[in-house]
Design an enzyme around this catalytic site. Structure first.
Site, mmCIF file in Angstrom:
data_model
loop_
_atom_site.group_PDB
_atom_site.id
_atom_site.type_symbol
_atom_site.label_atom_id
_atom_site.label_comp_id
_atom_site.label_asym_id
_atom_site.label_seq_id
_atom_site.Cartn_x
_atom_site.Cartn_y
_atom_site.Cartn_z
ATOM 1 N N ARG A 89 64.774 50.759 40.884
ATOM 2 C CA ARG A 89 65.791 50.924 41.682
ATOM 3 C C ARG A 89 67.294 49.526 41.488
ATOM 4 N NH1 ARG A 89 66.008 47.312 45.252
ATOM 5 N NH2 ARG A 89 66.746 48.781 47.380
ATOM 6 N N ASP B 154 71.111 44.056 50.092
ATOM 7 C CA ASP B 154 69.323 43.810 49.670
ATOM 8 C C ASP B 154 68.292 42.432 50.114
ATOM 9 O OD1 ASP B 154 68.054 46.333 49.455
ATOM 10 O OD2 ASP B 154 68.241 46.346 47.528
ATOM 11 N N PRO C 197 45.774 38.853 38.227
ATOM 12 C CA PRO C 197 46.682 38.601 39.338
ATOM 13 C C PRO C 197 46.490 36.814 39.078
ATOM 14 C CG PRO C 197 43.457 39.230 39.287
ATOM 15 C CD PRO C 197 44.874 39.800 38.747
ATOM 16 N N GLU D 185 36.711 43.380 34.680
ATOM 17 C CA GLU D 185 36.348 42.161 34.834
ATOM 18 C C GLU D 185 38.374 42.122 34.185
ATOM 19 O OE1 GLU D 185 35.263 39.847 36.403
ATOM 20 O OE2 GLU D 185 33.971 42.096 37.105
HETATM 21 C C1 LIG Z 1 39.126 43.671 39.750
HETATM 22 S S1 LIG Z 1 40.629 42.879 38.383
HETATM 23 C C2 LIG Z 1 40.392 41.926 37.687
HETATM 24 C C3 LIG Z 1 40.211 40.314 37.917
HETATM 25 C C4 LIG Z 1 40.317 39.760 37.197
HETATM 26 N N1 LIG Z 1 38.365 39.152 37.546
HETATM 27 C C5 LIG Z 1 40.418 38.018 37.491
HETATM 28 O O1 LIG Z 1 39.809 37.423 39.133
HETATM 29 O O2 LIG Z 1 41.638 37.515 37.480
HETATM 30 C C6 LIG Z 1 41.231 44.631 37.901
HETATM 31 C C7 LIG Z 1 43.223 44.742 37.285
HETATM 32 O O3 LIG Z 1 43.550 45.125 38.603
HETATM 33 C C8 LIG Z 1 44.526 44.371 37.947
HETATM 34 N N2 LIG Z 1 45.027 43.987 39.019
HETATM 35 C C9 LIG Z 1 44.274 42.996 40.496
HETATM 36 N N3 LIG Z 1 45.231 42.649 40.804
HETATM 37 C C10 LIG Z 1 46.050 41.983 41.008
HETATM 38 C C11 LIG Z 1 47.395 41.563 41.146
HETATM 39 N N4 LIG Z 1 47.280 40.643 42.184
HETATM 40 N N5 LIG Z 1 48.629 41.263 40.838
HETATM 41 C C12 LIG Z 1 48.104 42.133 39.340
HETATM 42 N N6 LIG Z 1 47.404 42.919 38.992
HETATM 43 C C13 LIG Z 1 45.730 43.029 39.311
HETATM 44 C C14 LIG Z 1 44.614 44.235 37.165
HETATM 45 O O4 LIG Z 1 45.396 44.838 36.054
HETATM 46 C C15 LIG Z 1 43.238 43.595 36.550
HETATM 47 O O5 LIG Z 1 42.957 43.502 35.561
#
Ligand SMILES: C[S@@+](CC[C@H](N)C(=O)[O-])C[C@H]1O[C@@H](n2cnc3c(N)ncnc32)[C@H](O)[C@@H]1O
Length: 246
Positions: A155, A170, A90, A117
């Site tokens: 795609r 698109d 994220p 995490e």
């Molecule tokens: C619970 S999340 C970890 C969040 C991290 N503690 C933070 O607050 O940035 C666990 C995993 O989900 C994935 N993930 C969660 N949300 C995401 C998003 N919005 N975009 C991409 N990957 C995401 C990632 O691979 C991440 O390592």
């Protein structure tokens, strides 16, 4: 193109990559999508992929070694062709269509799925080429983001979609949203399809669609609208639309 998704939950990814357009691309031989179980690259009897964070705190962090070993294995297997190695997080750059187009240019895309995490920072800094987020919200794992990225990229690979012309229509391709679409019946519960679409007049249909794209984008996505380069013809269409509605 080859896409590898590295995950501790292959069973979450497999069904998605084996149906619809992704399956079709693989059957056509233009796309290869693999799911790689990260646990294959662990060396202890419990196949441990996470550990407690240094410095303390809640939750677990995914260990760096399995990711480094998995990526090295996959790159070697693919013959060290140019690759983008994407950590889903994220905290990454927001995924968008232009990024999908960029990823579709390389022959090898590796998507790394985190959990808990997140992934040890050394993977992000010294292994990945990109850190990508699919939106400002936190999911439990990287599998859904990896599938979103894989689907958007796949795609675009020539031969995946039946009619490549549909890509040109698109949303986002030229900074505008796509126009509304209708199909038979021409009238349903008293709701009529716009007459122009039934007219068979191709030039008028094209002008109507262009106007709808402009109006939709202006109304729904002011952020995109700010960057649209309007042509003389666009300005004329908008002027005429305003005149006829006033
Ligand atoms: C619970 S999340 C970890 C969040 C991290 N503690 C933070 O607050 O940035 C666990 C995993 O989900 C994935 N993930 C969660 N949300 C995401 C998003 N919005 N975009 C991409 N990957 C995401 C990632 O691979 C991440 O390592």
């Amino acid at each position: 193109m080859r896409i590898d998704i590295v995950t501790i939950f292959p069973e979450m990814v497999e069904p998605v990559i084996r149906c619809s357009m992704l399956a079709r691309g693989q059957q056509a031989g233009v796309l290869e999508i693999n799911t790689i179980d990260l646990r294959q690259f662990t060396h202890d009897k419990h196949h441990t992929t996470d550990d407690a964070p240094f410095g303390g705190g809640a939750g677990m962090v995914m260990k760096p070694e399995p990711f480094f070993e998995a990526v090295e294995y996959l790159r070697e297997q693919a013959g060290w062709v140019p690759a983008r190695i994407v950590v889903t997080t994220p905290q990454g750059k927001l995924f968008h269509q232009a990024m999908a187009v960029e990823f579709a240019q390389v022959p090898h895309l590796i998507l790394l799925c985190g959990h808990y995490e997140g992934i040890d920072e050394r993977v992000c800094q010294h292994l990945a080429t990109d850190e990508v987020s699919i939106g400002d919200y936190v999911l439990t794992g990287g599998e859904l983001p990896a599938l979103v990225i894989a689907d958007a990229v796949a795609r675009l690979v020539p031969g995946v979609l039946g009619n490549p012309e549909s890509l040109q229509q698109d949303s986002f391709v030229d900074g505008l949203l796509a126009p509304p679409q209708y199909t038979r019946p021409a009238e349903y519960r008293g709701y009529r399809v716009p007459e122009v679409l039934l007219s068979g007049h191709h030039a008028n249909i094209a002008r109507w669609r262009r106007l709808q794209r402009l109006l939709r984008t202006r109304e729904r996505r002011p952020d995109l609208w700010e960057r649209v380069q309007l042509t003389e013809e666009d300005l004329k269409l908008l002027r005429e639309a305003e005149e006829s509605s006033s």
